[in-house]
Scaffold this motif. Sequence first.
Motif: not given
Length: 82
Positions: A1-6, A67-68
């Motif tokens: 799963m790809q990490p959430i990034q802005i 949160a990471t």
Amino acid sequence: MQPIQIPAEWNDSGLLTFEEFCALIRTPQRTVRDWRRRGVGPRWARFNGCGRLYITVAEARRFLRSATPTATNRRAEERPHV
């Protein structure tokens, strides 16, 4: 799963709506509303009495960083409990 990034090119003072934030972090709106009700999660703002909730890009980044799990925390979680 790809990490959430802005995206790096997003300006920290830019605004995201509640709905945009939920889509960005791939989390149901119901869950994020519950966080808000319990006083956890990111800080939200309303402008000029408007009913919409907004979050700054900087606050979204801060929330995602908090949160990471860090590499150290992940290693501790992977250790077998004795």
